[in-house]
Design an enzyme around this catalytic site. Structure first.
Site, PDB file in Angstrom:
ATOM      1  N   THR A 228      32.035 -44.211   7.800  1.00 26.50           N
ATOM      2  CA  THR A 228      32.140 -45.047   8.797  1.00 26.50           C
ATOM      3  C   THR A 228      33.330 -46.240   8.518  1.00 26.50           C
ATOM      4  O   THR A 228      33.699 -46.175   7.209  1.00 26.50           O
ATOM      5  CB  THR A 228      30.739 -46.147   8.744  1.00 26.50           C
ATOM      6  OG1 THR A 228      30.745 -46.519   7.336  1.00 26.50           O
ATOM      7  CG2 THR A 228      29.613 -45.292   9.068  1.00 26.50           C
ATOM      8  N   GLU A 373      27.593 -42.324  13.148  1.00 27.57           N
ATOM      9  CA  GLU A 373      26.342 -41.783  12.700  1.00 27.57           C
ATOM     10  C   GLU A 373      25.722 -40.952  13.656  1.00 27.57           C
ATOM     11  O   GLU A 373      24.514 -40.408  13.453  1.00 27.57           O
ATOM     12  CB  GLU A 373      25.535 -43.103  12.249  1.00 27.57           C
ATOM     13  CG  GLU A 373      25.776 -44.010  11.073  1.00 27.57           C
ATOM     14  CD  GLU A 373      26.827 -45.124  11.265  1.00 27.57           C
ATOM     15  OE1 GLU A 373      27.498 -44.926  12.203  1.00 27.57           O
ATOM     16  OE2 GLU A 373      26.648 -45.717  10.400  1.00 27.57           O
TER      17      GLU A 373
HETATM   18  P1  AMP Z   1      32.453 -45.943  15.030  1.00 29.17           P
HETATM   19  O1  AMP Z   1      31.316 -45.598  14.158  1.00 29.17           O
HETATM   20  O2  AMP Z   1      33.709 -46.452  14.317  1.00 29.17           O
HETATM   21  O3  AMP Z   1      32.739 -44.968  16.052  1.00 29.17           O
HETATM   22  O4  AMP Z   1      31.884 -47.269  15.686  1.00 29.17           O
HETATM   23  C1  AMP Z   1      30.987 -47.351  16.591  1.00 29.17           C
HETATM   24  C2  AMP Z   1      30.687 -48.403  17.155  1.00 29.17           C
HETATM   25  O5  AMP Z   1      31.517 -48.827  18.299  1.00 29.17           O
HETATM   26  C3  AMP Z   1      29.375 -48.586  17.759  1.00 29.17           C
HETATM   27  O6  AMP Z   1      28.340 -49.001  17.153  1.00 29.17           O
HETATM   28  C4  AMP Z   1      29.673 -49.935  18.819  1.00 29.17           C
HETATM   29  O7  AMP Z   1      29.639 -50.878  18.380  1.00 29.17           O
HETATM   30  C5  AMP Z   1      30.878 -49.323  19.407  1.00 29.17           C
HETATM   31  N1  AMP Z   1      31.129 -48.624  20.508  1.00 29.17           N
HETATM   32  C6  AMP Z   1      31.304 -47.377  20.723  1.00 29.17           C
HETATM   33  N2  AMP Z   1      31.221 -47.076  21.859  1.00 29.17           N
HETATM   34  C7  AMP Z   1      31.255 -48.273  22.488  1.00 29.17           C
HETATM   35  C8  AMP Z   1      31.118 -48.456  23.947  1.00 29.17           C
HETATM   36  N3  AMP Z   1      31.295 -47.455  25.146  1.00 29.17           N
HETATM   37  N4  AMP Z   1      31.037 -49.662  24.350  1.00 29.17           N
HETATM   38  C9  AMP Z   1      30.884 -50.634  23.410  1.00 29.17           C
HETATM   39  N5  AMP Z   1      30.962 -50.625  22.077  1.00 29.17           N
HETATM   40  C10 AMP Z   1      30.983 -49.249  21.836  1.00 29.17           C
END
Ligand code: AMP
Length: 590
Positions: A228, A373
């Site tokens: 992450t 995740e």
């Molecule tokens: P990551 O694990 O680095 O891909 O980050 C995931 C996080 O990105 C999620 O828990 C959200 O907070 C944010 N995220 C992903 N897609 C979106 C979306 N379409 N709109 C808003 N937040 C998003």
């Protein structure tokens, strides 16, 4: 005697006979059971279906045998490098054979520190298919975080692009487990002292046996891992199984999700180090889509040129990439992107102004939500049947939501105070919880992670994202739990404020954070980047613009005009850094 007559005869006397009493009862044949969602064993009739393992080997075999001539392209400094699935699979087989000779065993972590290229795809195919675990390293991390990850995963071999070797050299103190470095897309200038032996990718391929006997794999074995991007704590490892990779890739080729097809020309701009480039490489290999890899070239001009040259039909990236593309198209409206069916957008909320700006160029943005995740695709915002008759503004509002769960996963919104499911009213919000076959059930080395509130509850994964769910089942992200602004006991969505501010014609980007306030606990503060040559926006202007669209108490207390908003290693607003930057500049008073 048939079964009916035998039973009918035995039921004629209600008293069991003496003979019958002396005979031990025949044990009931043991029936197979499955676990119900509540954890009880439930008897089932046996299925007659084959227990066929769902593995990356299957994806590899399809690409090799069914689509060997399908072209793969990598953008390079001076043009395009061309290959095919046939060549990629042949190289993958040689790499697997070479890794086997190097002593790589099932379950060993083999890392990549690389851009999106066909070489990287070869490793996507070779490493899991031979039973090892493809560990993609995030090349935008600082060396101590990268080092922590290499050490935590105990990577055995690292495949690195030549231009990323200087970054890897800085991780030297953490590389105790690393036995070799294999350099791709260029060569190493030298062999630094105290550094694992460096091999050249081309030499490894040239000297490897041409075939390899693939081991038998169980679908639950690990295929890949990714950490992450953790801005608040150390990154956590998520380990994808063959089954989860396979099922997730299968979901991408469903018509009502992304609908990737063999006739598509896909361009994953989302990095291959970030959640397996959202599963696109696996899905493309499964159905034989042509893939255009952008290499390290992420600037809008290069992206647009490659899209036009190769007639790309589908691409995927974070909102910043698409904002950059819109700004490029404003100055270069004649670039022909008419081949594009969809631009998949995720990683951060896609503001409705961005969706509308792309619509003007006939570019359809498909908004998706997910996380490391969740493999990552959890939901996609597609209009349901009947919604085509809504006005453009109404449709836009739906497309800017994060959508409803893709087939295979379930999502619920849990009120963070009562612990009960929030109503589907589009207003009440709570934490998104999710479960399904490509959602992680735990973290790698979970025993070493700091103790805090568990991320898992009753078989659901707690995402830490706060959202509403409307009566049609569309979720809309309000915030991360740690970013939601609490003002005088009421919640304010920073994501919604950002989306509206970014619709202002003079604004390029905007992020909103909660800053301490003596009376209200927290109040919203906006950091705004103006479009080139635009005069700075005043607080009064901002509030007047927002006033008709939000509740009065949502209006920001301060505005800071800045040249750039800090971003995380995967291109999201880094609100932790932004808050600390604003701390010295903004002091809110009554
Ligand atoms: P990551 O694990 O680095 O891909 O980050 C995931 C996080 O990105 C999620 O828990 C959200 O907070 C944010 N995220 C992903 N897609 C979106 C979306 N379409 N709109 C808003 N937040 C998003």
């Amino acid at each position: 005697m048939n079964w009916f007559r035998r039973n009918a005869a035995s039921q004629q006397s209600s008293q069991p006979s003496q003979v019958a009493q002396n005979i031990a009862p025949t044990p009931a044949p043991s029936e197979p059971t499955i676990r119900s969602q509540s954890g009880n064993a439930v008897p089932v009739i046996s299925s007659t279906m084959m227990d066929y393992p769902l593995t990356v080997q299957f994806i590899f075999q399809r690409a090799k045998t069914l689509f060997p001539k399908r072209e793969l392209v990598t953008v390079t400094a001076d043009g395009y490098e061309r290959s095919t699935f046939g060549e990629v699979c042949a190289n993958a087989e040689k790499i697997a054979a070479a890794l086997n000779i190097m002593g790589v065993k099932k379950g060993d972590r083999i890392a990549t520190l690389a851009w999106n290229t066909t070489r990287h795809l070869e490793l996507y195919m070779a490493i899991p298919t031979m039973g090892a675990v493809l560990h993609t390293l995030n090349l935008r991390l600082a060396s101590d975080q990268l080092g922590f990850i290499i050490q935590d995963a105990a990577d055995k071999i690292i495949f690195a692009d030549a231009d990323l070797l200087p970054l890897l050299e800085k991780c030297r103190p953490y590389m105790g487990s690393v036995e070799r470095i294999v350099v791709m897309n260029g060569s190493a200038a030298s062999q630094p002292a105290d550094f694992p032996p460096i091999l050249q990718y081309e030499d490894v391929i040239a000297n490897a046996p041409t075939s390899f006997t693939w081991p038998e794999l169980d679908e639950r074995e690990a295929a890949a891992m990714c950490y992450t991007s953790g801005t608040t704590a150390n990154p956590k490892g998520v380990v994808y199984s063959h089954r989860s990779v396979y099922l997730h890739a299968s979901s991408l080729i469903m018509t009502d999700t992304i609908g990737l097809s063999g006739s598509d020309i896909a361009m994953p701009i989302v990095p291959m180090f970030h959640v397996n480039a959202w599963g696109l490489p696996h899905a493309a290999a499964m159905v034989g889509s042509k893939v255009v890899f952008p290499g390290k070239y992420m600037d809008p001009a290069r992206i647009a040129r490659a899209m036009a040259d190769e007639r790309v039909t589908l691409s995927a990236g974070v909102p910043t990439i698409w904002l950059g593309l819109v700004q490029f198209l404003e100055k270069n409206p004649t670039v022909d992107l008419s081949s594009i069916r969809y631009l998949v957008c995720g990683g951060s909320a896609a503001p409705s102004a961005l969706i509308a700006a792309l619509d003007k160029y006939n570019l359809k943005l498909l908004h998706a939500w997910g996380m490391t995740e969740t493999s990552p695709i959890g939901s996609i915002s597609r209009l349901k049947a009947g919604m085509e008759s809504l006005s453009y503004t109404e449709q836009l509002a739906i497309r800017a939501k994060q959508g409803f769960p893709v087939p295979g996963v379930e999502i619920r919104i849990m009120n963070m105070e009562t612990g009960k499911e929030a109503p589907w009213d589009g207003v009440s919000f709570g934490e998104i919880q999710i479960r399904g076959p490509w959602i992680t059930g735990s973290y790698f080395h979970s025993e070493n992670l700091e103790q805090g509130e568990s991320k898992f509850i009753d078989g659901w994964f707690r995402t830490g994202d706060v959202a509403t769910m409307d009566p049609d089942g569309y979720i809309q992200i309000v915030d991360r739990t740690k970013d939601v602004i609490k003002s005088g006991g009421e919640w304010i969505s920073s994501v919604q404020l950002e989306s509206i501010i970014m619709a202002h014609p003079r604004v390029a980007e905007a992020a909103v954070v909660g800053m301490p306030h003596p009376k209200w606990q927290e109040r919203p503060v906006a950091a705004v980047v103006m479009k080139p040559d635009q005069p700075p926006m005043t607080l009064e202007e901002l509030r007047t613009f927002l006033e008709p669209q939000v509740a009065k108490w949502w209006l920001p207390d301060a505005i800071v005009i800045t040249s750039a908003i800090p971003k995380t290693s995967v291109g999201k607003f880094d609100k932790k850094i932004l808050r600390s930057q604003l701390q010295d500049q903004v002091h809110l008073a009554d």
